[in-house]
Each structure stands twice: as structure tokens, then as C-alpha cells.
Design a protein around this motif. Structure first.
Motif, PDB file in Angstrom:
ATOM      1  N   ILE A 170       0.864  -1.176   0.000  1.00  0.00           N
ATOM      2  CA  ILE A 170       0.000   0.000   0.000  1.00  0.00           C
ATOM      3  C   ILE A 170       0.904   1.230   0.000  1.00  0.00           C
ATOM      4  N   ALA A 193      -6.666  -2.028  -5.525  1.00  0.00           N
ATOM      5  CA  ALA A 193      -7.680  -1.110  -4.996  1.00  0.00           C
ATOM      6  C   ALA A 193      -7.064   0.281  -4.823  1.00  0.00           C
ATOM      7  N   VAL A 194      -7.911   1.298  -4.940  1.00  0.00           N
ATOM      8  CA  VAL A 194      -7.495   2.678  -4.708  1.00  0.00           C
ATOM      9  C   VAL A 194      -8.464   3.260  -3.691  1.00  0.00           C
ATOM     10  N   LEU A 195      -7.930   3.905  -2.676  1.00  0.00           N
ATOM     11  CA  LEU A 195      -8.747   4.332  -1.541  1.00  0.00           C
ATOM     12  C   LEU A 195      -8.498   5.801  -1.238  1.00  0.00           C
ATOM     13  N   SER A 196      -9.579   6.528  -0.995  1.00  0.00           N
ATOM     14  CA  SER A 196      -9.444   7.915  -0.576  1.00  0.00           C
ATOM     15  C   SER A 196     -10.329   8.139   0.651  1.00  0.00           C
ATOM     16  N   PRO A 197      -9.788   7.960   1.855  1.00  0.00           N
ATOM     17  CA  PRO A 197     -10.601   8.192   3.051  1.00  0.00           C
ATOM     18  C   PRO A 197     -10.868   9.675   3.226  1.00  0.00           C
ATOM     19  N   GLU A 228      -3.393   0.309  -3.325  1.00  0.00           N
ATOM     20  CA  GLU A 228      -3.006  -1.056  -2.960  1.00  0.00           C
ATOM     21  C   GLU A 228      -2.626  -1.791  -4.234  1.00  0.00           C
ATOM     22  N   LEU A 233      -1.683  -2.845   5.671  1.00  0.00           N
ATOM     23  CA  LEU A 233      -3.141  -2.888   5.755  1.00  0.00           C
ATOM     24  C   LEU A 233      -3.601  -2.575   7.173  1.00  0.00           C
ATOM     25  N   VAL A 245      -3.947   1.143   7.694  1.00  0.00           N
ATOM     26  CA  VAL A 245      -5.003   1.873   7.005  1.00  0.00           C
ATOM     27  C   VAL A 245      -6.389   1.308   7.318  1.00  0.00           C
ATOM     28  N   SER A 246      -6.452   0.183   8.035  1.00  0.00           N
ATOM     29  CA  SER A 246      -7.750  -0.471   8.200  1.00  0.00           C
ATOM     30  C   SER A 246      -8.729   0.387   9.003  1.00  0.00           C
ATOM     31  N   TYR A 269      -9.348   3.389   8.552  1.00  0.00           N
ATOM     32  CA  TYR A 269     -10.070   4.271   7.618  1.00  0.00           C
ATOM     33  C   TYR A 269     -11.280   3.561   7.014  1.00  0.00           C
ATOM     34  N   LEU A 270     -11.238   2.214   7.000  1.00  0.00           N
ATOM     35  CA  LEU A 270     -12.296   1.461   6.324  1.00  0.00           C
ATOM     36  C   LEU A 270     -13.564   1.395   7.154  1.00  0.00           C
ATOM     37  N   PRO A 283     -15.466   3.890   9.181  1.00  0.00           N
ATOM     38  CA  PRO A 283     -15.529   5.269   9.625  1.00  0.00           C
ATOM     39  C   PRO A 283     -16.223   5.394  10.967  1.00  0.00           C
ATOM     40  N   LYS A 284     -15.649   6.181  11.843  1.00  0.00           N
ATOM     41  CA  LYS A 284     -16.277   6.343  13.147  1.00  0.00           C
ATOM     42  C   LYS A 284     -17.431   7.339  13.018  1.00  0.00           C
TER      43      LYS A 284
END
Lengths: 158, 68
Positions: free
Chosen positions: A11, A42-46, A56, A84, A87-88, A90-91, A93-94
Motif C-alpha cells: 500500500i 484497490a485505490v482508496l481515498s478516506p 493497494e 493494511l 489503514v484499516s 479508515y475502512l 468510519p467512526k
């Protein structure tokens, strides 16, 4: 070459122009559809991570540098990789009302009462809304705002 | 003055979190879409992606992390 299911992914964080994170994610996706030899999974934008997107990939960092050359608003790949586990969070969300309790003093940061300080009277966790009363108003008027439209100033008793 | 360009607002499905452009979710057929979503994830290869495994995603596509 024999490909196993458990291939190790890396990542990497890619620095972007401010507020262009979604555009960069779309740009990277577009670049991959143009050249499918890039093995990006995968591409992630939190939302919490401003100015960066996370890529990723099965590729080494040099290939990602090559990939983002064609992506507008993507600037550099941050040296070093993340994991991972890092960054987990971010997956999941609170909730926006986390850390806000009754009696908390908040500042409204959006809407017609922007900049006003208020005291929290009620919290609706399921709708992520809070009901506040303005601090400086003569008569107490309850105002319901979204949980992400306030900034906590003072949590009261610590 | 040039007319303001209206940006197309993408919506996210409230049940499967997929980001869709039309009026209904293509995956689950739900019309329960929301414009209010945050966090953007594109899954390209769910079989090899640790992120997709953690999110229990087994289909490639665009997803929202949070849908209100």
C-alpha cells in the motif's frame, strides 16, 4: 508464472493536490483501464486523509511512480509503504457524533449559525445529529445540526 | 459570464455502498440512494486485495466508505 491467491500487496500513499483526492482516484482507475499491465488491486481515498490517496498494488513503488505520471493532480508517491493494519481504521468510519456528549461546548462550523458557540443538549446517534442551544442567545432555542458540522471546543468535565 | 458548470452528483447505494450514477443501484436494484456519502474506494481486483477482503467486497467497482 504460477499465481497464488495469497499474493502480498503493498500500500503506497500518493500525494495529491488539495481537494482533488476523488479526481485522482478516478484518474488512477482510468490510467489502469488504459494500461491493464499495472497490477493495482484497490485505490482508496478516506475522507479523513486530506491530500493523499492510498494505492493497494502488487507492483513495486517505481511502477506506481510510472502510473501516476499520466494522472492529473497526482504529485508524488510517498517513499516507503504502509500496511493494511495501518489503514484499516479508515475502512470503518467512526460516527460523526463520537466524542460529543451532552454538555459539550461546540462551535458550529457550517450553516447559518457558522462561528457561533453552542452547548450540546441532545444527541441522536442513529441519525448522527445533535441538538444544540446557542451560547449567547437570550432565549434558549434548540437547533438540530449534523454531527460533522460542529467542532468540539470543550468537553466539560475532563 | 460563462454559465456555471454543474458538477454531476454521484450517489451511493445505502444498502451495498456502491457509488452509482443513475437512479437505481445496478448491483442490488435498490433505489435507496444517497448523495451524502464520504470516503471513496475503487476495487479493481477483489481477489488479491486485502482492502476488499476486509470490507467483504467480492465485486470490482466504486464504493463509498460511509453513506448517510
Amino acid at each position: 508464472m504460477h499465481m497464488t491467491e495469497e499474493t502480498e500487496t503493498h500500500i503506497f500513499a500518493v500525494k495529491t493536490t488539495a481537494k482533488q483526492e476523488r479526481a485522482v482516484v478516478d484518474g488512477i482507475y482510468h490510467a489502469i483501464t488504459v494500461d491493464p499491465s499495472f497490477k493495482v488491486t484497490a485505490v482508496l481515498s478516506p475522507d479523513e486523509l486530506k491530500g493523499y490517496v492510498l494505492v493497494e498494488t502488487l507492483e513495486p513503488v517505481a511502477r506506481i511512480e510510472e502510473l501516476i505520471e499520466s494522472v492529473p493532480s497526482a504529485r508524488t508517491v510517498v517513499p516507503g509503504e504502509t500496511s493494511l493494519a495501518e489503514v484499516s481504521h479508515y475502512l470503518v468510519p467512526k460516527p460523526a457524533v463520537a466524542g460529543i456528549d451532552e454538555g459539550t461546548i461546540v462551535e458550529l462550523i457550517a450553516g447559518p449559525f457558522k462561528g457561533e458557540k453552542a452547548i450540546v443538549k441532545r444527541i441522536d446517534t442513529s441519525k448522527e445529529e445533535i441538538t444544540v442551544e446557542l451560547y449567547e442567545s437570550m432565549v434558549p432555542i434548540p437547533i438540530t445540526v449534523r454531527g460533522d458540522n460542529v467542532r468540539v471546543i470543550d468537553r466539560g468535565e475532563t | 459570464m460563462a454559465p456555471a458548470r454543474k458538477k454531476k452528483q454521484m450517489k451511493a447505494c445505502q444498502s451495498c455502498h456502491k457509488v452509482v450514477e443513475g437512479e437505481a443501484c445496478m448491483t442490488c436494484g435498490s433505489t435507496n440512494l444517497s448523495e451524502d456519502w464520504a470516503g471513496y474506494l475503487i476495487v479493481i481486483d477483489p481477489r488479491h486485495s486485502g482492502i476488499a477482503k476486509q470490507m467483504n467486497i467480492d465485486m470490482p467497482g466504486r464504493y463509498a466508505l460511509k453513506v448517510r
